[in-house]
Design a protein around this motif. Structure first.
Motif, PDB file in Angstrom:
ATOM      1  N   ARG A 262      49.979  33.514  39.594  1.00  0.00           N
ATOM      2  CA  ARG A 262      49.199  34.324  40.529  1.00  0.00           C
ATOM      3  C   ARG A 262      48.036  33.503  41.090  1.00  0.00           C
ATOM      4  N   PRO A 263      47.482  33.958  42.213  1.00  0.00           N
ATOM      5  CA  PRO A 263      46.337  33.236  42.802  1.00  0.00           C
ATOM      6  C   PRO A 263      45.186  33.146  41.790  1.00  0.00           C
ATOM      7  N   THR A 264      44.446  32.058  41.848  1.00  0.00           N
ATOM      8  CA  THR A 264      43.390  31.851  40.847  1.00  0.00           C
ATOM      9  C   THR A 264      41.990  31.917  41.445  1.00  0.00           C
ATOM     10  N   TYR A 265      41.825  32.712  42.500  1.00  0.00           N
ATOM     11  CA  TYR A 265      40.467  32.921  43.016  1.00  0.00           C
ATOM     12  C   TYR A 265      39.751  33.956  42.162  1.00  0.00           C
ATOM     13  N   ALA A 266      38.464  33.711  41.925  1.00  0.00           N
ATOM     14  CA  ALA A 266      37.658  34.644  41.139  1.00  0.00           C
ATOM     15  C   ALA A 266      36.239  34.661  41.684  1.00  0.00           C
ATOM     16  N   PRO A 267      35.481  35.734  41.405  1.00  0.00           N
ATOM     17  CA  PRO A 267      34.086  35.767  41.833  1.00  0.00           C
ATOM     18  C   PRO A 267      33.334  34.560  41.252  1.00  0.00           C
ATOM     19  N   VAL A 311      41.603  39.510  47.643  1.00  0.00           N
ATOM     20  CA  VAL A 311      40.408  39.793  46.839  1.00  0.00           C
ATOM     21  C   VAL A 311      39.532  40.780  47.601  1.00  0.00           C
ATOM     22  N   TYR A 312      38.804  41.610  46.845  1.00  0.00           N
ATOM     23  CA  TYR A 312      38.016  42.710  47.397  1.00  0.00           C
ATOM     24  C   TYR A 312      36.578  42.650  46.883  1.00  0.00           C
ATOM     25  N   PRO A 313      35.705  43.460  47.454  1.00  0.00           N
ATOM     26  CA  PRO A 313      34.323  43.516  46.937  1.00  0.00           C
ATOM     27  C   PRO A 313      34.251  44.234  45.589  1.00  0.00           C
ATOM     28  N   PRO A 314      33.135  44.074  44.864  1.00  0.00           N
ATOM     29  CA  PRO A 314      32.973  44.695  43.541  1.00  0.00           C
ATOM     30  C   PRO A 314      33.215  46.200  43.550  1.00  0.00           C
ATOM     31  N   ALA A 315      32.799  46.898  44.600  1.00  0.00           N
ATOM     32  CA  ALA A 315      32.960  48.355  44.663  1.00  0.00           C
ATOM     33  C   ALA A 315      34.422  48.756  44.498  1.00  0.00           C
ATOM     34  N   PHE A 316      35.323  47.962  45.024  1.00  0.00           N
ATOM     35  CA  PHE A 316      36.752  48.228  44.933  1.00  0.00           C
ATOM     36  C   PHE A 316      37.223  48.187  43.473  1.00  0.00           C
TER      37      PHE A 316
END
Ligand SMILES: [Zn+2]
Length: 325
Positions: A262-267, A311-316
């Motif tokens: 899976r994609p490995t992007y993170a905050p 990826v989405y914002p924290p609220a999501f």
């Protein structure tokens, strides 16, 4: 600088006076040392310290970019807000580039500054009840990956995650880079918005990350060559990857046998291979006082369960994790 004292300690504002009317000697309102008028072809007329040795408030003489941005933003703010340019705050011994409505300090940062100095200046504003917004000039714009300094200049909101402001004097634009995420190679992605100088209300633009708004997202893809990349990093003895491999060994695991489906992007600040975020992470983000623990945990839980294509914002993540519970 544009605001100085004359020999009788009267404030002289270069924006309000004819150059031909200037007579006598002039002094820095902060350190009281002598300053000299510079009236050349490249920069707008301004004063600069003869010697900066004594001055706490000015760390260097200004670039044309800094002067130009400061002046443009001043004029933009002045349309709707009460704004002061270079207003010296004696209790802080600091001179924000702009002071908006008496409590928001605007700093246009065009050159590198030490992280220690950034913390001191930021804390000093906070301690005295000022909010500070840093807007970055050319040399500090985000490129392929984030520097430590850039991480300390990021802000955070539930609707935008990590975000960062940039100023472009040549194109006369302010840029908002939000939803900043890093992948395991340290590459950064963001959602980009641009605002032309003098279009709209500048204070409202700066508040945009906190307004209710449509849900943003950024598509992400799988990093097919990540295993190969990690192998290379270990082969070239990259200390960061060696340390991580060491941790894996201690748990009877091997980094090289991890598969990345899976994609490995993170905050920013959350490392997907470590499963935990560094508890010292708070110290990495000078401008952020919110607690990020929930955001990181929710993101991590969601990432483990699903192969997300966006990826989405924290609220999501707050919402979907709460729904699952
Ligand atoms: Zn000075």
């Amino acid at each position: 600088m544009l605001i100085v004292h004359d020999e009788n300690k009267n404030l002289i504002n270069l924006l309000e006076i004819e150059i031909s009317q200037l007579k006598g000697k002039f002094f820095c309102p902060a350190c009281h040392s002598e300053v000299r008028l510079k009236n050349g072809n490249i920069k707008i007329p301004h004063f600069s310290h003869i010697s900066l040795k004594e001055c706490h408030s000015w760390s260097e003489n200004e670039s044309a970019q800094h002067l130009g941005l400061k002046l443009a933003l001043y004029k933009w703010f002045a349309r709707t807000e009460k704004v002061k340019i270079e207003h010296y705050l004696p209790e802080l011994e600091q001179t924000p580039d702009l002071l908006v409505n008496e409590k928001i300090a605007i700093e246009v940062q065009c050159s590198h500054l030490s992280i220690k100095r950034l913390w001191e200046r930021t804390e000093n504003y906070r301690k005295h009840g000022y909010q500070v917004i840093w807007l970055m000039g050319h040399d500090l714009w985000i490129k392929k990956s984030l520097t430590q300094l850039q991480k300390n200049l990021m802000y955070f909101s539930k609707n935008r995650g990590f975000y960062f402001w940039e100023c472009d004097l040549a194109q006369e634009k302010i840029r908002l880079k939000s939803l900043l995420h890093e992948n395991l190679r340290g590459h950064v992605i963001f959602h980009l918005e641009e605002f032309n100088f003098f279009q709209g209300n500048l204070l409202e633009i700066l508040r945009l990350p906190f307004l209710s708004q449509k849900l943003l997202s950024i598509p992400v893809t799988r990093d097919k060559n990540l295993s190969h990349y990690i192998r290379q990093q270990l082969f070239h003895r990259n200390p960061k990857w060696l340390k991580l491999q060491e941790k894996y060994y201690q748990n009877g695991q091997n980094l090289l046998s991890v598969s990345f489906e899976r994609p490995t992007y993170a905050p920013v600040g959350l490392h997907l291979l470590e499963n935990i975020f560094d508890s010292s992470v708070k110290k990495n983000f000078c401008q952020i006082s919110q607690d990020l623990t929930n955001y990181y945990q929710n993101y991590w839980e969601n990432w483990q369960k699903k192969s997300a294509q966006k990826v989405y914002p924290p609220a999501f993540y707050d919402k979907i994790i709460n729904r699952l519970k």
